[in-house]
Design a protein around this motif. Structure first.
Motif, mmCIF file in Angstrom:
data_model
loop_
_atom_site.group_PDB
_atom_site.id
_atom_site.type_symbol
_atom_site.label_atom_id
_atom_site.label_comp_id
_atom_site.label_asym_id
_atom_site.label_seq_id
_atom_site.Cartn_x
_atom_site.Cartn_y
_atom_site.Cartn_z
ATOM 1 N N ALA A 44 0.807 -1.224 0.000
ATOM 2 C CA ALA A 44 0.000 0.000 0.000
ATOM 3 C C ALA A 44 0.842 1.278 0.000
ATOM 4 N N PRO A 45 1.857 1.412 0.862
ATOM 5 C CA PRO A 45 2.661 2.645 0.839
ATOM 6 C C PRO A 45 3.400 2.816 -0.474
ATOM 7 N N ARG A 46 3.823 1.726 -1.084
ATOM 8 C CA ARG A 46 4.540 1.830 -2.355
ATOM 9 C C ARG A 46 3.609 2.334 -3.454
ATOM 10 N N LEU A 47 2.390 1.775 -3.511
ATOM 11 C CA LEU A 47 1.446 2.250 -4.524
ATOM 12 C C LEU A 47 1.054 3.700 -4.254
ATOM 13 N N TYR A 48 0.838 4.031 -2.984
ATOM 14 C CA TYR A 48 0.472 5.410 -2.634
ATOM 15 C C TYR A 48 1.561 6.368 -3.113
ATOM 16 N N ALA A 49 2.830 6.019 -2.843
ATOM 17 C CA ALA A 49 3.951 6.895 -3.213
ATOM 18 C C ALA A 49 4.002 7.094 -4.735
ATOM 19 N N VAL A 50 3.766 6.040 -5.490
ATOM 20 C CA VAL A 50 3.814 6.126 -6.958
ATOM 21 C C VAL A 50 2.703 7.039 -7.478
ATOM 22 N N LEU A 51 1.500 6.834 -6.987
ATOM 23 C CA LEU A 51 0.369 7.641 -7.473
ATOM 24 C C LEU A 51 0.546 9.113 -7.091
ATOM 25 N N HIS A 52 0.980 9.343 -5.865
ATOM 26 C CA HIS A 52 1.208 10.709 -5.390
ATOM 27 C C HIS A 52 2.266 11.398 -6.255
ATOM 28 N N ALA A 53 3.361 10.699 -6.525
ATOM 29 C CA ALA A 53 4.445 11.279 -7.340
ATOM 30 C C ALA A 53 3.967 11.557 -8.768
ATOM 31 N N VAL B 128 0.862 12.369 -9.797
ATOM 32 C CA VAL B 128 0.042 13.596 -9.838
ATOM 33 C C VAL B 128 0.935 14.830 -9.693
ATOM 34 N N LEU B 129 1.897 14.747 -8.758
ATOM 35 C CA LEU B 129 2.780 15.887 -8.530
ATOM 36 C C LEU B 129 3.518 16.261 -9.823
ATOM 37 N N GLN B 130 3.981 15.243 -10.509
ATOM 38 C CA GLN B 130 4.681 15.491 -11.771
ATOM 39 C C GLN B 130 3.736 16.093 -12.812
ATOM 40 N N LEU B 131 2.525 15.573 -12.888
ATOM 41 C CA LEU B 131 1.545 16.116 -13.834
ATOM 42 C C LEU B 131 1.242 17.579 -13.513
ATOM 43 N N CYS B 132 1.220 17.900 -12.220
ATOM 44 C CA CYS B 132 0.945 19.280 -11.806
ATOM 45 C C CYS B 132 2.104 20.217 -12.150
ATOM 46 N N LEU C 153 -4.706 5.873 -12.734
ATOM 47 C CA LEU C 153 -4.029 6.875 -13.557
ATOM 48 C C LEU C 153 -5.033 7.845 -14.184
ATOM 49 N N GLY C 154 -6.211 7.337 -14.535
ATOM 50 C CA GLY C 154 -7.264 8.215 -15.066
ATOM 51 C C GLY C 154 -7.681 9.263 -14.033
ATOM 52 N N LEU C 155 -7.762 8.855 -12.788
ATOM 53 C CA LEU C 155 -8.091 9.798 -11.715
ATOM 54 C C LEU C 155 -6.975 10.832 -11.561
ATOM 55 N N ASN C 156 -5.734 10.380 -11.601
ATOM 56 C CA ASN C 156 -4.600 11.316 -11.541
ATOM 57 C C ASN C 156 -4.696 12.363 -12.646
ATOM 58 N N GLU C 157 -4.982 11.903 -13.853
ATOM 59 C CA GLU C 157 -5.050 12.817 -14.998
ATOM 60 C C GLU C 157 -6.225 13.789 -14.857
ATOM 61 N N GLY C 158 -7.372 13.245 -14.463
ATOM 62 C CA GLY C 158 -8.547 14.091 -14.305
ATOM 63 C C GLY C 158 -8.340 15.143 -13.216
ATOM 64 N N LEU C 159 -7.691 14.744 -12.116
ATOM 65 C CA LEU C 159 -7.547 15.674 -10.988
ATOM 66 C C LEU C 159 -6.439 16.707 -11.183
ATOM 67 N N GLN C 160 -5.331 16.329 -11.828
ATOM 68 C CA GLN C 160 -4.267 17.314 -12.066
ATOM 69 C C GLN C 160 -4.835 18.497 -12.849
ATOM 70 N N ARG C 161 -5.807 18.201 -13.710
ATOM 71 C CA ARG C 161 -6.427 19.254 -14.497
ATOM 72 C C ARG C 161 -7.175 20.251 -13.614
ATOM 73 N N HIS C 162 -7.756 19.734 -12.522
ATOM 74 C CA HIS C 162 -8.468 20.623 -11.591
ATOM 75 C C HIS C 162 -7.503 21.555 -10.867
ATOM 76 N N TYR C 163 -6.228 21.164 -10.821
ATOM 77 C CA TYR C 163 -5.225 22.071 -10.271
ATOM 78 C C TYR C 163 -4.717 23.039 -11.335
ATOM 79 N N GLN D 250 -2.786 19.265 -2.476
ATOM 80 C CA GLN D 250 -4.154 18.783 -2.206
ATOM 81 C C GLN D 250 -4.640 17.785 -3.250
ATOM 82 N N VAL D 251 -4.387 18.067 -4.534
ATOM 83 C CA VAL D 251 -4.867 17.105 -5.545
ATOM 84 C C VAL D 251 -4.074 15.806 -5.485
ATOM 85 N N CYS D 252 -2.770 15.896 -5.169
ATOM 86 C CA CYS D 252 -1.962 14.672 -5.040
ATOM 87 C C CYS D 252 -2.540 13.782 -3.947
ATOM 88 N N ARG D 253 -2.811 14.401 -2.809
ATOM 89 C CA ARG D 253 -3.319 13.641 -1.673
ATOM 90 C C ARG D 253 -4.735 13.114 -1.942
#
Lengths: 235, 235
Positions: free
Chosen positions: B95-104, B106-110, B170-180, B194-197
């Protein structure tokens, strides 16, 4: 009432895709492509007719004025909003109502003549014509948030933040519809039905206190949508 | 090693935004804007220097050739992929490994010089220059799917379909980075953090068998990322 049985097309090549067999849909799609490329004001009815492969008289049979095409385009973009407004105010379990709204929203995003992000871009550029896009979005977000709040209050959902959850739910819808409309090369593609279900399942499973209820929630949502569609179309 | 302390800029107006205080970042941002507007081949080093408000000699101090700007742009787009490759192969709780990947991700997309969907559009138009974008995406999707599969196998996650779950994450990451990056008018805006989290919390809470573990998963993910960053930057 539908006019989908009416005049034959002239069969000329389309600007932006294959004929759908529905002149009305072809007109809306081709007009949208022209509105995007040239701007709404600069697009003429004769250009729309040419792009849709129709004689000008046939175009006027379907839409007597250009304003009516724009109005239809914006109204088509509101189907899930209309469903959301009805279901948000309806009594009964919350989960199937939220599921139905999210599912309908993705379906609409998949079937729209324009990709969501492209629509957004046009709405920013031509707010005088497409500004309703943002009002509709704000309203859909508000209704989604209200449904989440109801679900939390009823004990059906986890104790989430309703505003954040609504943002994430619609953000997921937007991100996933894109995987249907413009799948990335080398990545598995999805049908519209598959992305609708994936998105609504993901959000509801995250929210439900009893996750194992997801299948019955999905079934109940289908019934709500079918019943609403029957009422809305008068069939 | 960083060159961020080096030559002063000529202070001319930028093509696409404020100076960041980092000439290297300014160059990459302005070059990206030009690559998008004119195409990579048609953009000259002197145009990039002018847009970045730098003398041509200063530009050559940072990037001796145009190819090196493109290479840096694509490499910057790979940070979360490098983290994902390391964490996917690492032992320990999933879980922490997947969380770290997804968070990173979104941050990169932002923080990217270009919106994800804009980048995608350019990659489709100029595959000879930006084709690596799709390869990287496919690889990130594969690593995400593998992490989900590991989590299911370990009993940490619900029994989900790993491919669908990775697509949704990944679709959620893409959709949410746009909101930022481009918040819709009238809609609440989010900071990058906030969007990363929100995105990583949403996906992990949906997956975790024990949802209440989300806070400790988030903390553990932060430690993994900090430790990886320290190693990667040699600090």
């Amino acid at each position: 009432m539908t006019r989908d049985s009416a005049p034959p097309t002239a069969g000329r090549p389309r600007l932006s895709g294959e004929a759908t067999g529905s002149p009305r849909q072809d007109i809306i799609r081709e007009a949208t492509a022209l509105f995007v490329a040239k701007g709404y004001a600069e697009t003429t009815m004769s250009e729309i007719a040419r792009s849709a492969g129709l004689r000008q008289s046939s175009l006027y049979y379907w839409f007597a004025r250009k304003e009516l095409i724009l109005q239809t385009l914006l109204e088509d973009n509101r189907t899930s909003l209309a469903l959301a407004a009805v279901l948000e105010a309806q009594p009964g379990p919350v989960a199937p109502r939220l599921y139905a709204v999210l599912h309908a929203d993705v379906l609409q995003l998949c079937r729209a003549p324009l990709d969501f992000y492209e629509f957004e871009r046009v709405a920013r550029q031509q707010p005088q014509n497409f500004g309703a896009f943002f009002d509709d979005y704000t309203e859909l977000l508000r209704l989604t948030e209200s449904l989440v709040r109801q679900g939390v209050a009823a004990g059906e959902f986890d104790g989430v933040d309703p505003a954040d959850t609504a943002t994430a739910a619609l953000g997921l819808n937007e991100g996933l519809q894109r995987h249907y409309r413009q799948p990335l090369p080398g990545v598995r593609s999805y049908t519209a039905d598959q992305v609708c279900r994936l998105s609504a399942d993901t959000t509801l499973t995250r929210l439900l206190v009893h996750r194992e209820a997801i299948e019955s929630v999905r079934d109940a949502a289908g019934e709500l949508t079918a019943s609403w569609t029957a009422t809305a179309t008068g069939s």
